[in-house]
Design a protein around this motif. Structure first.
Motif, PDB file in Angstrom:
ATOM      1  N   SER A   1     -18.776  -1.206  12.879  1.00  0.00           N
ATOM      2  CA  SER A   1     -19.090  -1.388  14.297  1.00  0.00           C
ATOM      3  C   SER A   1     -19.846  -2.683  14.573  1.00  0.00           C
ATOM      4  CB  SER A   1     -19.893  -0.193  14.823  1.00  0.00           C
ATOM      5  OG  SER A   1     -21.092  -0.037  14.091  1.00  0.00           O
TER       6      SER A   1
ATOM      7  N   HIS B   1     -18.567  -5.385  13.925  1.00  0.00           N
ATOM      8  CA  HIS B   1     -17.480  -6.327  14.173  1.00  0.00           C
ATOM      9  C   HIS B   1     -16.745  -5.973  15.467  1.00  0.00           C
ATOM     10  CE1 HIS B   1     -17.791  -7.881  10.000  1.00  0.00           C
ATOM     11  NE2 HIS B   1     -18.095  -6.629   9.713  1.00  0.00           N
ATOM     12  N   GLU B   2     -16.195  -6.981  16.094  1.00  0.00           N
ATOM     13  CA  GLU B   2     -15.403  -6.752  17.294  1.00  0.00           C
ATOM     14  C   GLU B   2     -14.052  -6.130  16.948  1.00  0.00           C
ATOM     15  OE1 GLU B   2     -14.978 -10.352  19.484  1.00  0.00           O
ATOM     16  OE2 GLU B   2     -17.110 -10.493  19.991  1.00  0.00           O
ATOM     17  N   GLU B   3     -13.580  -6.421  15.733  1.00  0.00           N
ATOM     18  CA  GLU B   3     -12.265  -5.918  15.338  1.00  0.00           C
ATOM     19  C   GLU B   3     -12.223  -5.683  13.833  1.00  0.00           C
ATOM     20  OE1 GLU B   3      -7.500  -7.133  15.736  1.00  0.00           O
ATOM     21  OE2 GLU B   3      -9.072  -8.494  16.484  1.00  0.00           O
TER      22      GLU B   3
ATOM     23  N   ARG C   1     -16.797   0.044  20.665  1.00  0.00           N
ATOM     24  CA  ARG C   1     -16.109  -1.119  21.238  1.00  0.00           C
ATOM     25  C   ARG C   1     -15.287  -1.880  20.199  1.00  0.00           C
ATOM     26  NH1 ARG C   1     -20.679  -3.859  25.263  1.00  0.00           N
ATOM     27  NH2 ARG C   1     -20.974  -2.035  26.616  1.00  0.00           N
ATOM     28  N   THR C   2     -15.290  -1.407  18.970  1.00  0.00           N
ATOM     29  CA  THR C   2     -14.556  -2.102  17.905  1.00  0.00           C
ATOM     30  C   THR C   2     -13.076  -1.757  17.960  1.00  0.00           C
ATOM     31  OG1 THR C   2     -16.494  -2.054  16.447  1.00  0.00           O
ATOM     32  CG2 THR C   2     -14.362  -2.444  15.413  1.00  0.00           C
ATOM     33  N   ARG C   3     -12.262  -2.781  17.966  1.00  0.00           N
ATOM     34  CA  ARG C   3     -10.812  -2.604  17.984  1.00  0.00           C
ATOM     35  C   ARG C   3     -10.327  -2.421  16.549  1.00  0.00           C
ATOM     36  NH1 ARG C   3      -6.077  -4.733  20.918  1.00  0.00           N
ATOM     37  NH2 ARG C   3      -4.440  -5.262  19.431  1.00  0.00           N
TER      38      ARG C   3
END
Length: 330
Positions: free
Chosen positions: A78, A80-82, A111-113
């Motif tokens: 989490s 990281h953004e992705e 919010r992590t993709r």
């Protein structure tokens, strides 16, 4: 961005290619050894560490620490953004993938993709068998093609891991008969897994039968045996260490089917030692290959296939090649 790769080769190439983010080489081999469900994380880690340490001749504490560090990196996803999962079609990769999809299905992504790169082939690469084959430019070209992991993929991954880690392999057969379209490469991989169970014909699974046949046909040197196996059975995705482990099991049985003429003298699985190994088929090996003897009847069995522990004088489950199904021995 966090990238999770199946092993060091692809992870190393991705770093050299300058693909942005942190690169985690998933150093496991869940396709081999015990992988039972229903265990707490620390119990599962300890079980896997003991298997890996014994199988590959490495220090148990070091092995467990490496698995723990790997898990800790995963637990910080989490940050990281992705997160991008890089995997291919073979059984080795698919088992790693469903384990991770199951893990992510039980953790709030916030919010992590979560994205997935999943391929069976690559344009211009003949006999494609893994992302580790690709050069920096080829690997980089896959990043824009990544797709968002769907809820259906997470749910199927979780169902698949539960089936693989179950003590009842019939759950895999039931899963294969269901809709696997969210993960289109999974059906063939799991079907290959079922062929690993001891055959009703001679007590050997598909991998051992192919290895025995190759030795008998003139591939005694592991240096030539391994590529011959990969050409014949690319869908398993086995590395040299995994195949060597299977060969040693046949050579170290109470009634051996192979003789290890050279190599295997060190406790650890040294790559050079593996390549120098030479195997010769025994008379019992020839008899088992011909279907005149049964490996399990001769030796008993102590083998894990996912969550199934086959042990004792007879294998509880046998693979019927003619009927293409698992049969239970009562």
């Amino acid at each position: 961005m966090l990238h999770i790769h199946n092993g060091d080769s692809a992870a190393g190439t991705a770093k050299k290619a300058g693909i942005p983010g942190e690169h985690l080489a998933w150093r496991e081999a869940l396709v081999c050894g015990p992988a039972p469900g229903g265990l707490a994380a620390d119990q599962f880690r300890n079980l896997r560490a003991r298997h890996l340490a014994a199988a590959y001749g490495v220090d148990l504490t070091k092995c467990e620490n490496e698995l723990r560090t790997q898990e800790e990196t995963l637990s910080r996803f989490s940050d990281h953004e992705e997160v991008v999962l890089w995997f291919e079609h073979d059984l080795f990769c698919q088992i790693q993938l469903i384990y991770l999809l199951d893990w992510f299905s039980r953790h709030d992504s916030g919010r992590t993709r979560l994205s997935l790169i999943l391929i069976r082939e690559f344009p211009g690469v003949e006999n494609f068998h893994g992302l580790g084959q690709l050069n920096e430019q080829q690997l980089s070209s896959l990043l824009p093609q990544r797709q968002k992991v769907t809820r259906a993929q997470l749910e199927l991954g979780s169902r698949a891991w539960r089936a693989y880690s179950s003590s009842n392999p019939k759950e895999i057969e039931s899963l294969i008969e269901s809709d696997l379209s969210p993960l289109p490469l999974l059906k063939d991989a799991l079907s290959k897994h079922l062929h690993r169970f001891p055959s009703t014909e001679n007590g050997l699974g598909r991998i051992e039968n192919v290895c025995l046949a190759l030795v008998a046909k003139g591939y005694p040197n592991f240096r030539s045996l391994f590529p011959a196996f990969v050409r014949r059975e690319p869908e398993y995705g086995f590395g040299d260490a995994q195949l060597y482990f299977e060969l040693k099991r046949l050579a170290r049985a109470r009634t051996p089917l192979l003789t290890l003429v050279n190599g295997g003298n060190r406790a650890a699985m040294d790559p050079a030692d593996i390549l120098l190994s030479i195997f010769e088929i025994t008379d019992y090996g020839k008899a088992v290959l011909a279907g005149d003897e049964d490996f399990v009847s001769l030796n008993g069995i102590d083998q894990w296939l996912g969550g199934v522990h086959l042990e004792g004088n007879e294998s509880e489950w046998r693979w019927d090649e003619l009927g293409q199904e698992l049969l239970v021995r009562l």
